[in-house]
Design a protein around this motif. Structure first.
Motif, PDB file in Angstrom:
ATOM      1  N   SER A 132       3.579 -15.740  -3.248  1.00 70.53           N
ATOM      2  CA  SER A 132       2.184 -16.440  -3.602  1.00 70.53           C
ATOM      3  C   SER A 132       2.368 -17.646  -3.831  1.00 70.53           C
ATOM      4  O   SER A 132       2.978 -17.999  -4.831  1.00 70.53           O
ATOM      5  CB  SER A 132       1.509 -15.417  -4.570  1.00 70.53           C
ATOM      6  N   THR A 140      -1.887 -18.543  -0.852  1.00 69.93           N
ATOM      7  CA  THR A 140      -1.534 -17.913   0.333  1.00 69.93           C
ATOM      8  C   THR A 140      -0.311 -17.102  -0.112  1.00 69.93           C
ATOM      9  O   THR A 140       0.424 -17.524  -0.780  1.00 69.93           O
ATOM     10  CB  THR A 140      -1.058 -18.913   1.368  1.00 69.93           C
ATOM     11  N   ASN A 142       2.823 -14.433   1.614  1.00 67.93           N
ATOM     12  CA  ASN A 142       3.774 -14.388   2.640  1.00 67.93           C
ATOM     13  C   ASN A 142       4.738 -13.053   2.078  1.00 67.93           C
ATOM     14  O   ASN A 142       4.936 -12.948   1.077  1.00 67.93           O
ATOM     15  CB  ASN A 142       4.713 -15.383   2.913  1.00 67.93           C
TER      16      ASN A 142
END
Length: 163
Positions: A132, A140, A142
């Motif tokens: 994060s 965001t 991943n």
């Protein structure tokens, strides 16, 4: 005579309680002494950790997450393979420390940029790591996949053979 018998009964009850306490203490101590290997195994049981090799969600990079140095338990991440050879050896994760089952307090860097963003690493399971990255309050996420050292070596060999 009744008094003497009563005192003897009370004394026996006290002695039995005292003996029971000693026996319990002795059994507890002997259990601790008899199983040092077992207690060592429990203390050596490792909590899940994000250390190891990870492939980014797009597959364009592989990162090794490891302690930043021998003197600290904070974690850092270094690119060990990338489609862009200039990014190899760039540090992309810096100074993450464990907080309640996740790793926080560190910075996530984009190769080529000087400023890092606040980040958090969360191990979703043994083979999935959520990254994060938060910038100005917007975060965001991943998901990185764990890879083996042999996968990293094979990618390096392939890239070397292509060039």
């Amino acid at each position: 005579m009744t008094r003497i018998v009563a005192k003897a009964v009370v004394s026996t009850k006290i002695l039995n309680k005292f003996s029971l306490g000693l026996a319990t203490a002795f059994l507890g101590a002997s259990f601790m002494v008899a199983t040092p290997a077992m207690s060592a195994d429990l203390s050596n049981a490792e909590a899940p950790s994000p250390t190891g090799f990870w492939q980014t969600s797009g597959g364009e990079k592989m990162i090794e997450v490891a302690p930043c140095s021998a003197k600290t338990s904070k974690l850092c991440g270094t690119i060990v393979w990338s489609e862009d050879r200039d990014e190899v050896d760039a540090v992309v994760l810096k100074r993450f420390h464990e907080v309640s089952g996740m790793w926080a307090g560190g910075k996530i860097y984009t190769p080529g940029k000087r400023r890092g963003e606040d980040g958090r690493l969360t191990l979703l399971d043994a083979d999935k790591l959520e990254i994060s990255e938060c910038k100005r309050g917007l975060c965001t996420q991943n998901i990185w996949a764990r890879v083996s050292a042999s996968d990293v070596a094979a990618r390096r060999d392939l890239l070397t053979a292509q060039n």
